[in-house]
Design a protein around this motif. Structure first.
Motif, PDB file in Angstrom:
ATOM      1  N   ILE A   1       0.837   4.067  -3.165  1.00 10.89           N
ATOM      2  CA  ILE A   1       0.501   5.519  -3.119  1.00 10.89           C
ATOM      3  C   ILE A   1       1.615   6.175  -3.844  1.00 10.89           C
ATOM      4  O   ILE A   1       1.045   6.988  -4.664  1.00 10.89           O
ATOM      5  CB  ILE A   1       0.529   6.079  -1.646  1.00 10.89           C
ATOM      6  CG1 ILE A   1      -0.634   5.261  -0.884  1.00 10.89           C
ATOM      7  CG2 ILE A   1       0.455   7.450  -1.473  1.00 10.89           C
ATOM      8  CD1 ILE A   1      -0.626   5.670   0.771  1.00 10.89           C
TER       9      ILE A   1
ATOM     10  N   ILE B   1      -7.463   5.711  -3.319  1.00 13.14           N
ATOM     11  CA  ILE B   1      -6.422   6.833  -3.519  1.00 13.14           C
ATOM     12  C   ILE B   1      -6.538   7.455  -4.861  1.00 13.14           C
ATOM     13  O   ILE B   1      -6.259   8.674  -5.038  1.00 13.14           O
ATOM     14  CB  ILE B   1      -5.060   6.303  -2.800  1.00 13.14           C
ATOM     15  CG1 ILE B   1      -5.164   5.746  -1.570  1.00 13.14           C
ATOM     16  CG2 ILE B   1      -4.003   7.143  -3.089  1.00 13.14           C
ATOM     17  CD1 ILE B   1      -4.084   5.111  -0.910  1.00 13.14           C
TER      18      ILE B   1
ATOM     19  N   GLY C   1       1.202   0.557  -8.610  1.00 11.22           N
ATOM     20  CA  GLY C   1       0.577   1.744  -8.320  1.00 11.22           C
ATOM     21  C   GLY C   1       0.753   2.390  -9.843  1.00 11.22           C
ATOM     22  O   GLY C   1      -0.224   3.108 -10.426  1.00 11.22           O
TER      23      GLY C   1
ATOM     24  N   ASN D   1      -6.167   1.125  -2.979  1.00 13.73           N
ATOM     25  CA  ASN D   1      -5.313   1.815  -3.979  1.00 13.73           C
ATOM     26  C   ASN D   1      -6.263   2.389  -4.802  1.00 13.73           C
ATOM     27  O   ASN D   1      -5.931   3.750  -5.260  1.00 13.73           O
ATOM     28  CB  ASN D   1      -4.449   0.827  -4.542  1.00 13.73           C
ATOM     29  CG  ASN D   1      -3.308   1.482  -5.764  1.00 13.73           C
ATOM     30  OD1 ASN D   1      -3.455   1.512  -6.538  1.00 13.73           O
ATOM     31  ND2 ASN D   1      -2.242   2.219  -4.945  1.00 13.73           N
TER      32      ASN D   1
ATOM     33  N   THR E   1       0.955  -1.314   0.020  1.00 15.15           N
ATOM     34  CA  THR E   1      -0.080  -0.008  -0.142  1.00 15.15           C
ATOM     35  C   THR E   1       0.878   1.256   0.109  1.00 15.15           C
ATOM     36  O   THR E   1       0.700   2.171  -0.722  1.00 15.15           O
ATOM     37  CB  THR E   1      -0.945  -0.018   1.227  1.00 15.15           C
ATOM     38  OG1 THR E   1      -1.782  -1.271   1.195  1.00 15.15           O
ATOM     39  CG2 THR E   1      -1.833   1.157   1.298  1.00 15.15           C
TER      40      THR E   1
ATOM     41  N   TYR F   1      -7.314  11.238  -5.518  1.00 16.47           N
ATOM     42  CA  TYR F   1      -6.102  12.168  -6.255  1.00 16.47           C
ATOM     43  C   TYR F   1      -6.751  12.653  -7.633  1.00 16.47           C
ATOM     44  O   TYR F   1      -6.500  13.828  -7.937  1.00 16.47           O
ATOM     45  CB  TYR F   1      -4.858  11.393  -6.525  1.00 16.47           C
ATOM     46  CG  TYR F   1      -3.608  11.938  -6.783  1.00 16.47           C
ATOM     47  CD1 TYR F   1      -2.873  12.589  -5.867  1.00 16.47           C
ATOM     48  CD2 TYR F   1      -3.174  12.318  -8.123  1.00 16.47           C
ATOM     49  CE1 TYR F   1      -1.951  13.572  -5.981  1.00 16.47           C
ATOM     50  CE2 TYR F   1      -2.221  12.980  -8.619  1.00 16.47           C
ATOM     51  CZ  TYR F   1      -1.504  13.873  -7.498  1.00 16.47           C
ATOM     52  OH  TYR F   1      -0.456  14.544  -7.844  1.00 16.47           O
TER      53      TYR F   1
END
Length: 444
Positions: A167, A295, A252, A292, A163, A299
């Motif tokens: 990010i 996030i 990611g 994920n 994780t 974002y």
């Protein structure tokens, strides 16, 4: 005659039902701290499976119906979208299947949504990517709730360190990688990388009886450097932790391109390198993807000016479906045999690759102006991916051989100690008997 004739049929049925139970209803692998659901257990323990599936569905449906009725958004289902003008309900139907795959396997909902939207419905990759973030923030979060509520076993080291890496990877990918990648390239690269992983996993699983673990074995023994730090703590480098962190960054970046990737990256690290069972690696990847993708959605919405407008319409027509399908998929998938879970990945990745080759046709000018470059780079990524995953699997084999060797050596030492203890006891008994005899002689 009837008795003789019925025996083979009964035997065949027993074998078939036994095979189905083994591969499709093996049972859940629960956390060690999970309470047994006996009649005297509290209500939330006895009915935790029902609670795990129904609570997120009820929560989302209450909100969804309120929004849809208040704003009269039901026309969104028939509204055309994409270059082909297909109605949005086509994605509603797609996500019935996609959400269950997302909850049951390490392939997130984007593994189905992204190829279908970009290849079959003519929707731009940025819209498909943003929709994947948004819909997984509903479906995968619901599936993660189901997994944790049912107390299905997950790998916590992977959850934490992948994780953290994810990010970083998703922010870098959204800012630097995804905007520079042409649509045809993002479509092809997405499918060829994970198809190469499927090949690596298939090669590894040819040995059906290979040793697997419920967690990363001997995680703390991965420390290769250690130095005094602050407040009595130590600063150290644990290669297993750093490997998870690196896979998180890579995943990611892939998630930033296609809306999914960190789940399969975590899955590949756990299964190929650390030999963790697919029954543990799969729910771990689902929970990771839930974190994920949330996030990524946040974002895109808050730091990059908002998600693509067209993606909101797809969210409205798919949210009530995935919030049921993904938890149901997690429930069913937690009962599958690990080889069944692996088999689903083979089928999905093969279908994705075949679909991409049919629709994109990278060797032509159909979707790109640089067909030769796209074809060569896709082939290089496919072959390079197979080599990479093969190397990871080989490193995992060496690691497991070392651990198994140490385990066998420990067992041998323990057996020797037991034998020596028994011999010592016999010697002590003999000495005691001799002493007693000597004393008796002296007394006489």
């Amino acid at each position: 005659m009837s008795e003789v004739g019925s025996t083979p049929h009964a035997s065949c049925w027993e074998k078939t039902s036994g095979c189905l139970r083994k591969y499709f209803w093996q049972g859940q692998q629960l956390d060690e701290k999970a309470r047994v659901a006996d009649p005297d257990a509290p209500f939330y323990v006895r009915y935790r499976k029902v609670i795990a599936i129904t609570v997120p569905a009820l929560f989302v449906h209450i909100i969804w119906w309120s929004v849809m009725i208040t704003n009269n958004y039901f026309y969104k289902f028939t509204e055309p979208s994409g270059s082909l003008g297909k109605p949005r309900w086509a994605m509603s139907v797609t996500m019935i299947f996609g959400s269950m795959i997302a909850g049951a396997t390490s392939e997130g909902g984007a593994a189905v949504a992204f190829p279908v939207m970009t290849l079959a419905l003519g929707i731009a990759p940025p819209v498909a990517r943003d929709f994947s973030f948004m819909i997984q923030s509903v479906g995968m979060v619901a599936a993660a709730f189901t997994i944790l509520c049912m107390r299905v076993a997950v790998e916590w080291y992977s959850l934490i360190y992948v994780t953290v890496g994810g990010i970083i990877g998703i922010i870098v990918g959204l800012e630097e990688v995804a905007p520079k990648l042409p649509p045809a390239y993002s479509k092809m690269y997405f499918v060829v990388i994970w198809s190469s992983f499927a090949v690596g996993l298939f090669m590894l699983n040819r040995n059906h009886d290979r040793v697997v673990y419920s967690a990363i074995p001997k995680f703390d023994e991965g420390i290769i450097w250690k130095a005094p730090g602050f407040l009595g703590r130590y600063i150290y480098i644990n290669w297993k932790r750093e490997a998870l962190f690196a896979f998180g960054i890579l995943g990611g970046v892939f998630s930033a391109i296609a809306g999914s990737g960190i789940d399969i990256c975590s899955f590949s690290a756990l299964t190929l390198l650390f030999r963790v069972s697919e029954k543990v690696a799969t729910p771990t990847s689902v929970v990771l993807m839930a974190i994920n993708t949330s996030i990524g959605f946040a974002y895109r919405q808050l730091a990059m000016g908002g998600v693509e407008e067209d993606a909101w319409g797809f969210l409205l027509v798919c949210a009530p479906i995935v919030v049921i399908g993904a938890p149901l998929g997690s429930f069913l998938g937690s009962h599958f045999h690990r080889l069944t879970l692996a088999g689903i990945i083979y089928v999905i990745d093969a279908a994705q690759l075949a679909g991409a080759l049919y629709v994109v046709r990278p060797w032509t000018n159909h979707k790109t102006n640089t067909p030769l470059h796209l074809s060569i780079t896709s082939l290089v990524m496919f072959v390079g991916g197979m080599v990479f995953f093969r190397i990871i699997a080989a490193l995992g084999m060496r690691l497991m051989s070392k651990i198994e060797g140490e385990t066998e050596e420990g067992k041998a030492l323990e057996e020797n100690n037991i034998e020596l203890g028994g011999l010592g006891k016999k010697t002590s008994d003999a000495l005691n008997e001799t002493t007693t005899t000597t004393v008796m002689v002296l007394r006489d």
